[in-house]
Design a protein around this motif. Structure first.
Motif, PDB file in Angstrom:
ATOM      1  N   ALA A   1       9.128  15.453  -8.289  1.00 48.13           N
ATOM      2  CA  ALA A   1       9.489  14.026  -8.273  1.00 48.13           C
ATOM      3  C   ALA A   1       8.248  13.146  -8.156  1.00 48.13           C
ATOM      4  CB  ALA A   1      10.443  13.765  -7.105  1.00 48.13           C
ATOM      5  N   ASN A   2       7.085  13.742  -8.377  1.00 45.44           N
ATOM      6  CA  ASN A   2       5.803  13.019  -8.291  1.00 45.44           C
ATOM      7  C   ASN A   2       5.553  12.403  -6.917  1.00 45.44           C
ATOM      8  OD1 ASN A   2       4.830  13.499 -10.962  1.00 45.44           O
ATOM      9  ND2 ASN A   2       6.411  12.052 -11.694  1.00 45.44           N
TER      10      ASN A   2
ATOM     11  N   VAL B   1       0.881  -1.179   0.000  1.00 48.42           N
ATOM     12  CA  VAL B   1       0.000   0.000   0.000  1.00 48.42           C
ATOM     13  C   VAL B   1       0.921   1.233   0.000  1.00 48.42           C
ATOM     14  CG1 VAL B   1      -1.941  -1.116   1.196  1.00 48.42           C
ATOM     15  CG2 VAL B   1      -0.119  -0.008   2.521  1.00 48.42           C
ATOM     16  N   PRO B   2       0.360   2.431  -0.271  1.00 50.86           N
ATOM     17  CA  PRO B   2       1.229   3.613  -0.365  1.00 50.86           C
ATOM     18  C   PRO B   2       1.983   3.909   0.934  1.00 50.86           C
ATOM     19  CG  PRO B   2      -0.918   4.050  -1.332  1.00 50.86           C
ATOM     20  CD  PRO B   2      -1.041   2.730  -0.661  1.00 50.86           C
ATOM     21  N   LEU B   3       3.207   4.421   0.768  1.00 55.15           N
ATOM     22  CA  LEU B   3       4.032   4.846   1.896  1.00 55.15           C
ATOM     23  C   LEU B   3       3.978   6.364   2.010  1.00 55.15           C
ATOM     24  CD1 LEU B   3       6.190   4.503   4.145  1.00 55.15           C
ATOM     25  CD2 LEU B   3       7.926   4.524   2.328  1.00 55.15           C
ATOM     26  N   ASN B   4       3.672   6.838   3.217  1.00 54.18           N
ATOM     27  CA  ASN B   4       3.694   8.260   3.521  1.00 54.18           C
ATOM     28  C   ASN B   4       4.876   8.511   4.436  1.00 54.18           C
ATOM     29  OD1 ASN B   4       2.913  10.977   4.064  1.00 54.18           O
ATOM     30  ND2 ASN B   4       1.743  10.301   5.857  1.00 54.18           N
ATOM     31  N   LEU B   5       5.932   9.113   3.880  1.00 57.40           N
ATOM     32  CA  LEU B   5       7.149   9.396   4.653  1.00 57.40           C
ATOM     33  C   LEU B   5       6.981  10.721   5.384  1.00 57.40           C
ATOM     34  CD1 LEU B   5      10.189   9.068   5.411  1.00 57.40           C
ATOM     35  CD2 LEU B   5      10.712  10.202   3.230  1.00 57.40           C
ATOM     36  N   GLU B   6       7.028  10.675   6.706  1.00 56.99           N
ATOM     37  CA  GLU B   6       7.016  11.931   7.470  1.00 56.99           C
ATOM     38  C   GLU B   6       8.450  12.393   7.645  1.00 56.99           C
ATOM     39  OE1 GLU B   6       4.854  11.263  11.060  1.00 56.99           O
ATOM     40  OE2 GLU B   6       2.990  11.931  10.149  1.00 56.99           O
ATOM     41  N   MET B   7       8.676  13.678   7.408  1.00 48.63           N
ATOM     42  CA  MET B   7      10.043  14.189   7.364  1.00 48.63           C
ATOM     43  C   MET B   7      10.091  15.635   7.818  1.00 48.63           C
ATOM     44  SD  MET B   7      10.411  14.621   3.216  1.00 48.63           S
ATOM     45  CE  MET B   7      11.386  16.124   3.162  1.00 48.63           C
ATOM     46  N   ALA B   8      11.222  15.982   8.430  1.00 50.03           N
ATOM     47  CA  ALA B   8      11.474  17.389   8.739  1.00 50.03           C
ATOM     48  C   ALA B   8      11.868  18.098   7.450  1.00 50.03           C
ATOM     49  CB  ALA B   8      12.584  17.504   9.785  1.00 50.03           C
ATOM     50  N   ALA B   9      11.773  19.414   7.468  1.00 46.89           N
ATOM     51  CA  ALA B   9      12.104  20.222   6.278  1.00 46.89           C
ATOM     52  C   ALA B   9      13.610  20.480   6.265  1.00 46.89           C
ATOM     53  CB  ALA B   9      11.335  21.537   6.320  1.00 46.89           C
ATOM     54  N   THR B  10      14.375  19.410   5.981  1.00 46.07           N
ATOM     55  CA  THR B  10      15.839  19.538   5.924  1.00 46.07           C
ATOM     56  C   THR B  10      16.353  18.980   4.606  1.00 46.07           C
ATOM     57  OG1 THR B  10      16.210  17.343   6.899  1.00 46.07           O
ATOM     58  CG2 THR B  10      16.025  19.220   8.430  1.00 46.07           C
ATOM     59  N   ASP B  11      17.564  19.412   4.231  1.00 46.79           N
ATOM     60  CA  ASP B  11      18.177  18.913   2.998  1.00 46.79           C
ATOM     61  C   ASP B  11      18.410  17.408   3.078  1.00 46.79           C
ATOM     62  OD1 ASP B  11      20.271  21.883   2.488  1.00 46.79           O
ATOM     63  OD2 ASP B  11      18.183  21.463   1.954  1.00 46.79           O
ATOM     64  N   GLU B  12      18.778  16.925   4.275  1.00 42.85           N
ATOM     65  CA  GLU B  12      19.012  15.489   4.437  1.00 42.85           C
ATOM     66  C   GLU B  12      17.744  14.697   4.127  1.00 42.85           C
ATOM     67  OE1 GLU B  12      19.245  14.027   8.453  1.00 42.85           O
ATOM     68  OE2 GLU B  12      20.415  12.248   7.831  1.00 42.85           O
ATOM     69  N   MET B  13      16.623  15.138   4.692  1.00 43.56           N
ATOM     70  CA  MET B  13      15.389  14.391   4.502  1.00 43.56           C
ATOM     71  C   MET B  13      14.869  14.534   3.066  1.00 43.56           C
ATOM     72  SD  MET B  13      14.785  12.583   7.004  1.00 43.56           S
ATOM     73  CE  MET B  13      15.904  12.411   8.410  1.00 43.56           C
ATOM     74  N   LEU B  14      15.083  15.696   2.479  1.00 42.72           N
ATOM     75  CA  LEU B  14      14.683  15.872   1.085  1.00 42.72           C
ATOM     76  C   LEU B  14      15.452  14.893   0.198  1.00 42.72           C
ATOM     77  CD1 LEU B  14      13.191  17.372  -1.183  1.00 42.72           C
ATOM     78  CD2 LEU B  14      15.060  19.076  -1.151  1.00 42.72           C
ATOM     79  N   SER B  15      16.743  14.778   0.451  1.00 40.11           N
ATOM     80  CA  SER B  15      17.567  13.863  -0.345  1.00 40.11           C
ATOM     81  C   SER B  15      17.091  12.413  -0.197  1.00 40.11           C
ATOM     82  CB  SER B  15      19.037  13.986   0.106  1.00 40.11           C
ATOM     83  OG  SER B  15      19.820  12.953  -0.458  1.00 40.11           O
ATOM     84  N   ILE B  16      16.741  12.032   1.026  1.00 41.09           N
ATOM     85  CA  ILE B  16      16.253  10.667   1.273  1.00 41.09           C
ATOM     86  C   ILE B  16      14.915  10.446   0.579  1.00 41.09           C
ATOM     87  CG2 ILE B  16      15.341   9.148   3.096  1.00 41.09           C
ATOM     88  CD1 ILE B  16      17.568  10.364   4.928  1.00 41.09           C
ATOM     89  N   ALA B  17      14.045  11.440   0.633  1.00 39.00           N
ATOM     90  CA  ALA B  17      12.742  11.316  -0.035  1.00 39.00           C
ATOM     91  C   ALA B  17      12.926  11.176  -1.546  1.00 39.00           C
ATOM     92  CB  ALA B  17      11.873  12.524   0.286  1.00 39.00           C
TER      93      ALA B  17
END
Ligand SMILES: CC(=O)[C@@H](O)[C@H](O)COP(=O)(O)O
Ligand SMILES: NCC(=O)COP(=O)(O)O
Length: 242
Positions: A127-128, A68-84
């Motif tokens: 990135a859709n 089923v779809p994954l909803n990644l919760e993330m802080a607004a950081t460059d590290e988390m953006l890169s992982i997403a």
């Protein structure tokens, strides 16, 4: 909106138990697959900067194995953006984060952080990845989400869950009004934080809500009743509220 109200099961605290001893069990990915089989429409996982529960490897395996779809919760950081951008989950929900907090304490200040958030929202959308902002049920934050072009907001229900009596009723009204304002402006509306069997029905009855994300309570109840039964019961309560 009405119709089917999706249930996103947050599996963070399966990882909390696992990390308590550094073992490989209980496995959050196994929990996610079982929750999906039991009726979860999606899985939410919060990769915190301190990795106190969900780890990078959990995200990689969830992205690869979920049904089923994954909803990644993330802080607004460059590290988390890169992982997403690396794992390209179905959705990314930008949440506020402080290492000192025990859990999320409130909504993202989308209004005050517009200039920092705008390029991140744009890059995730490019990135859709369906972008959601975890915000307070506050008209100013809804307006900020509109300006940012966020297709989804998730309204913080933590205060509603903590309050009682007339104060809770007033907060429920605030959430309902925020949901109506967001939906009127073409934004899909979710809600979450602190929801339980005892407090979910009035939230689920808000017709503009499309999804609830629920975790800590479900994982706790699963210790006594099993994960599948508690997911099914939450699913039934949400369906009965519509
Ligand atoms: C944003 C929110 O309310 C939760 O989804 C978040 O994951 C809470 O953080 P913990 O899971 O670390 O308690
Ligand atoms: N965004 C809310 C969420 O994913 C779950 O919050 P909680 O039920 O663990 O408080």
């Amino acid at each position: 909106m009405s119709g089917h109200l999706r249930l996103g099961v947050n599996i963070d605290h399966v990882a909390t138990v696992r990390n308590a001893r550094g073992s490989g069990y209980p496995d959050p990915v196994r929990a996610a697959l079982l929750a999906a089989q039991a009726g979860a429409d999606g899985i939410t996982a919060h990769l915190r900067e301190d990795r106190r529960h969900i780890t990078d490897d959990d995200i990689a395996r969830l992205a690869a194995e979920l049904t089923v779809p994954l909803n990644l919760e993330m802080a607004a950081t460059d590290e988390m953006l890169s992982i997403a951008l690396r794992h390209r989950p179905h959705a990314a929900c930008i949440v506020p984060e402080r290492r000192e907090e025990r859990t999320t304490e409130g909504g993202l200040d989308a209004a005050g952080k517009h200039n920092m958030l705008a390029p991140m929202v744009s890059e995730l959308k490019g990135a859709n990845i369906r972008v959601s902002l975890f915000i307070e049920p506050d008209p100013a934050q809804i307006e900020a989400a509109i300006r940012l072009g966020a297709p989804v907001v998730e309204l913080h229900t933590g205060r509603y869950c903590e309050l009682e009596g007339e104060a809770r009723t007033a907060e429920l009204r605030r959430i309902a009004d925020a949901a109506a304002l967001a939906a009127k402006n073409g934004i899909e509306v979710h809600a979450g934080h602190g929801l339980t069997f005892d407090n979910v029905v009035p939230i689920a009855a808000i017709p503009q809500l499309a999804e609830l994300n629920i975790g800590h309570f479900l994982i706790g109840e699963a210790i006594f009743e099993g994960l599948a039964p508690v997911v099914k019961r939450m699913r039934d309560l949400m369906d009965a509220a519509r």
